[in-house]
Design a protein around this motif. Structure first.
Motif, PDB file in Angstrom:
ATOM      1  N   SER A 293      -5.923  16.365 -35.703  1.00  0.00           N
ATOM      2  CA  SER A 293      -4.654  16.962 -36.129  1.00  0.00           C
ATOM      3  C   SER A 293      -4.860  18.036 -37.190  1.00  0.00           C
ATOM      4  O   SER A 293      -4.251  19.106 -37.139  1.00  0.00           O
ATOM      5  CB  SER A 293      -3.708  15.879 -36.662  1.00  0.00           C
ATOM      6  N   ARG A 296      -6.160  21.237 -35.637  1.00  0.00           N
ATOM      7  CA  ARG A 296      -5.119  22.010 -34.948  1.00  0.00           C
ATOM      8  C   ARG A 296      -4.227  22.746 -35.960  1.00  0.00           C
ATOM      9  O   ARG A 296      -3.817  23.878 -35.726  1.00  0.00           O
ATOM     10  CB  ARG A 296      -4.278  21.090 -34.064  1.00  0.00           C
ATOM     11  N   LYS A 297      -3.919  22.064 -37.059  1.00  0.00           N
ATOM     12  CA  LYS A 297      -3.110  22.706 -38.091  1.00  0.00           C
ATOM     13  C   LYS A 297      -3.835  23.920 -38.648  1.00  0.00           C
ATOM     14  O   LYS A 297      -3.240  25.002 -38.826  1.00  0.00           O
ATOM     15  CB  LYS A 297      -2.804  21.716 -39.212  1.00  0.00           C
ATOM     16  N   PHE A 300      -3.819  26.691 -36.059  1.00  0.00           N
ATOM     17  CA  PHE A 300      -2.477  27.257 -35.912  1.00  0.00           C
ATOM     18  C   PHE A 300      -2.195  28.262 -37.023  1.00  0.00           C
ATOM     19  O   PHE A 300      -1.748  29.386 -36.760  1.00  0.00           O
ATOM     20  CB  PHE A 300      -1.437  26.130 -35.941  1.00  0.00           C
ATOM     21  N   TYR A 334      -9.573  27.876 -28.152  1.00  0.00           N
ATOM     22  CA  TYR A 334      -8.750  27.033 -29.008  1.00  0.00           C
ATOM     23  C   TYR A 334      -8.012  25.985 -28.188  1.00  0.00           C
ATOM     24  O   TYR A 334      -7.655  26.220 -27.028  1.00  0.00           O
ATOM     25  CB  TYR A 334      -7.734  27.872 -29.783  1.00  0.00           C
ATOM     26  N   GLU A 335      -7.767  24.821 -28.808  1.00  0.00           N
ATOM     27  CA  GLU A 335      -7.019  23.766 -28.141  1.00  0.00           C
ATOM     28  C   GLU A 335      -5.549  24.147 -27.988  1.00  0.00           C
ATOM     29  O   GLU A 335      -4.913  23.799 -26.992  1.00  0.00           O
ATOM     30  CB  GLU A 335      -7.143  22.456 -28.935  1.00  0.00           C
ATOM     31  N   LEU A 336      -4.988  24.831 -28.987  1.00  0.00           N
ATOM     32  CA  LEU A 336      -3.585  25.257 -28.930  1.00  0.00           C
ATOM     33  C   LEU A 336      -3.483  26.498 -28.041  1.00  0.00           C
ATOM     34  O   LEU A 336      -3.469  27.634 -28.517  1.00  0.00           O
ATOM     35  CB  LEU A 336      -3.064  25.537 -30.343  1.00  0.00           C
ATOM     36  N   GLN A 337      -3.406  26.247 -26.734  1.00  0.00           N
ATOM     37  CA  GLN A 337      -3.551  27.318 -25.759  1.00  0.00           C
ATOM     38  C   GLN A 337      -2.488  28.406 -25.880  1.00  0.00           C
ATOM     39  O   GLN A 337      -2.793  29.590 -25.819  1.00  0.00           O
ATOM     40  CB  GLN A 337      -3.521  26.709 -24.350  1.00  0.00           C
ATOM     41  N   TYR A 338      -1.244  28.032 -26.069  1.00  0.00           N
ATOM     42  CA  TYR A 338      -0.171  29.035 -26.060  1.00  0.00           C
ATOM     43  C   TYR A 338      -0.127  29.826 -27.361  1.00  0.00           C
ATOM     44  O   TYR A 338       0.224  31.013 -27.359  1.00  0.00           O
ATOM     45  CB  TYR A 338       1.175  28.358 -25.768  1.00  0.00           C
ATOM     46  N   VAL A 339      -0.509  29.196 -28.457  1.00  0.00           N
ATOM     47  CA  VAL A 339      -0.628  29.936 -29.715  1.00  0.00           C
ATOM     48  C   VAL A 339      -1.781  30.930 -29.594  1.00  0.00           C
ATOM     49  O   VAL A 339      -1.687  32.065 -30.078  1.00  0.00           O
ATOM     50  CB  VAL A 339      -0.857  28.982 -30.905  1.00  0.00           C
ATOM     51  N   ALA A 393      -0.790  22.766 -23.374  1.00  0.00           N
ATOM     52  CA  ALA A 393      -0.493  23.353 -24.682  1.00  0.00           C
ATOM     53  C   ALA A 393      -1.525  22.947 -25.737  1.00  0.00           C
ATOM     54  O   ALA A 393      -1.818  23.718 -26.650  1.00  0.00           O
ATOM     55  CB  ALA A 393       0.907  22.935 -25.142  1.00  0.00           C
ATOM     56  N   THR A 394      -2.074  21.743 -25.612  1.00  0.00           N
ATOM     57  CA  THR A 394      -3.041  21.266 -26.605  1.00  0.00           C
ATOM     58  C   THR A 394      -4.423  21.015 -26.007  1.00  0.00           C
ATOM     59  O   THR A 394      -5.326  20.556 -26.702  1.00  0.00           O
ATOM     60  CB  THR A 394      -2.553  19.954 -27.254  1.00  0.00           C
TER      61      THR A 394
END
Length: 428
Positions: A293, A296-297, A300, A334-339, A393-394
């Protein structure tokens, strides 16, 4: 005869893509070349075997050209990963668009639908063998069979946690089969020769694997799949929301899921409450001890900060944000694909990609309203794709060739629907 053999070869290739994604890449790469060589020969011998809607072709090519532009932008800005992502964003979509043209009718779509169910069944057999082996140790857990499927994991104090190459198929399959059961439970218009009882068995297997998978993305996708399914079925008029459906939604379905969950938790000796606490822990972004977590933060914040420097066109495909690199030795991944898409392609690229998906879903719903036969496959495929996109998304599944089929399967359905719709207009 050549075309029939190649069709069989394609089906075998698709099954392998479902059960051993990202594995045996060289061997399957050679098979892919052979398949497309014979498709080209078939096209030269019989041009009528290739049919693709101009609408779908234009949307697909527009997205591919967009991707090429942002790969070029990455090259100009000397991003480290622009060549690595070029295949996922441009080459593979172009190849899939070409192959969609050979999916000419609903019979072929129906065959692929059956293969998806077959793939889930085969994956389940393999997965159950592995789980049984964790209890009874029949085989060496590091043997060549389990290694081929990248089966890893087991039981810990926190419960079960497994890794499996075919896990992405369950994310798609749970929504796909669940939608079939919800939308078509009172009729015989499900896929030919597959009864609702068989679908129910597959659904229970997928739901059981959801409980023990240890994948937050899977849980999140399943939660979103419920309202997505209700909305898509209502919009397509396959099953409209009324008093009867509300009774199922708020009474029958929850009771059924709780009952199945309790049985599976008893069989697997698993605490259902631990799933909730495990899932919620994924949103504890301030917990420095929660590495997933907090990472990811960090990513982001870094990507949003970097995106603000180039809000309209981003940094280009293959870029990474200073202060938070991607994982696996690939700083751009990155894991946060859409960001990541927003950061790398800006508002322009993000809206183009988002708009193409929106167009595809809109067409699938519209076609389903006008063609109930295609709707039998289109509605489950639409819900499954949207729930899969939630998981994406993740966890960037769609950056891999072996998961792009989830997107292009629906594109193939829409292609057949558009062609049949145009043919009917010509007749009238």
């Amino acid at each position: 005869m050549i075309l029939k053999l190649n069709k069989l070869f394609i089906f075998i290739f698709f099954i392998l893509m479902l059960i051993v994604p990202t594995s045996f890449q060289v061997e399957r790469g050679v098979a892919l070349i052979v398949i497309n060589f014979f498709l080209l020969i078939g096209l030269l011998l019989k041009p009528s075997i290739f049919r693709i809607s101009y609408e779908l072709l234009l949307v697909s090519l527009f997205c591919i050209i967009t991707s090429i532009f942002f790969v070029f932008l990455g090259a100009v800005k000397d991003t480290p990963g622009y060549l690595n992502v070029a295949t996922a964003y441009a080459v593979w979509p172009l190849l899939f668009t070409w192959m969609i043209g050979f999916v000419r009718n609903i019979g072929i779509l129906d065959a692929f639908s059956k293969l998806i169910i077959t793939g889930i069944f085969l994956n389940s057999v393999i997965f159950i063998i592995f789980i049984a082996n964790t209890f009874f140790a029949f085989f060496d857990p590091n043997n060549i069979f389990f290694s081929a499927f990248d089966l890893r994991g087991g039981i810990s104090d926190e419960g079960y946690e497994f890794n499996f190459l075919g896990m992405g198929l369950y994310i798609y399959g749970l929504s796909y089969v669940g939608t079939k059961l919800y939308a078509f439970q009172e009729s015989n218009i499900t896929t030919k020769n597959i009864s609702n009882k068989y679908y129910l068995i597959i659904f229970i297997i997928c739901f059981g694997i959801l409980l023990i998978s240890g994948r937050r993305g899977f849980i999140l996708a399943a939660l979103f799949a419920v309202p997505i399914c209700i909305l898509i079925c209502h919009l397509s008029e396959v099953r409209k929301i009324n008093t009867k459906t509300l009774k199922s939604l708020f009474l029958k379905i929850p009771i059924f899921l709780i009952f199945i969950g309790l049985i599976l938790s008893f069989i697997l000796d698993y605490n259902l409450f631990s799933i909730g606490s495990y899932f919620l822990s994924g949103f504890e972004f301030s917990d420095i001890y929660n590495s997933s977590s907090s990472r990811r933060k960090e990513q982001f914040i870094a990507m949003i900060s970097s995106w603000q420097e180039n809000p309209f066109f981003g940094k280009g495909h293959g870029a990474f944000a200073e202060g938070a690199k991607g994982s696996g030795g690939q700083p751009w991944a990155y894991e946060l694909q859409y960001v990541a898409i927003l950061f790398q392609t800006g508002i322009v690229g993000f809206l183009i990609y988002f708009g193409s998906i929106t167009w595809l879903v809109y067409k699938a719903v519209l076609i389903s309203k006008n063609n109930s036969e295609i709707g039998k496959i289109a509605i489950p495929a639409t819900v499954a794709l949207l729930s899969f996109l939630v998981a994406n998304a993740t966890n960037p599944y769609l950056l891999k060739f072996d998961y792009l089929w989830t997107l292009f399967f629906l594109a193939a359905i829409v292609n057949v629907g558009l062609i049949e719709s145009n043919n009917r207009k010509k007749v009238t």
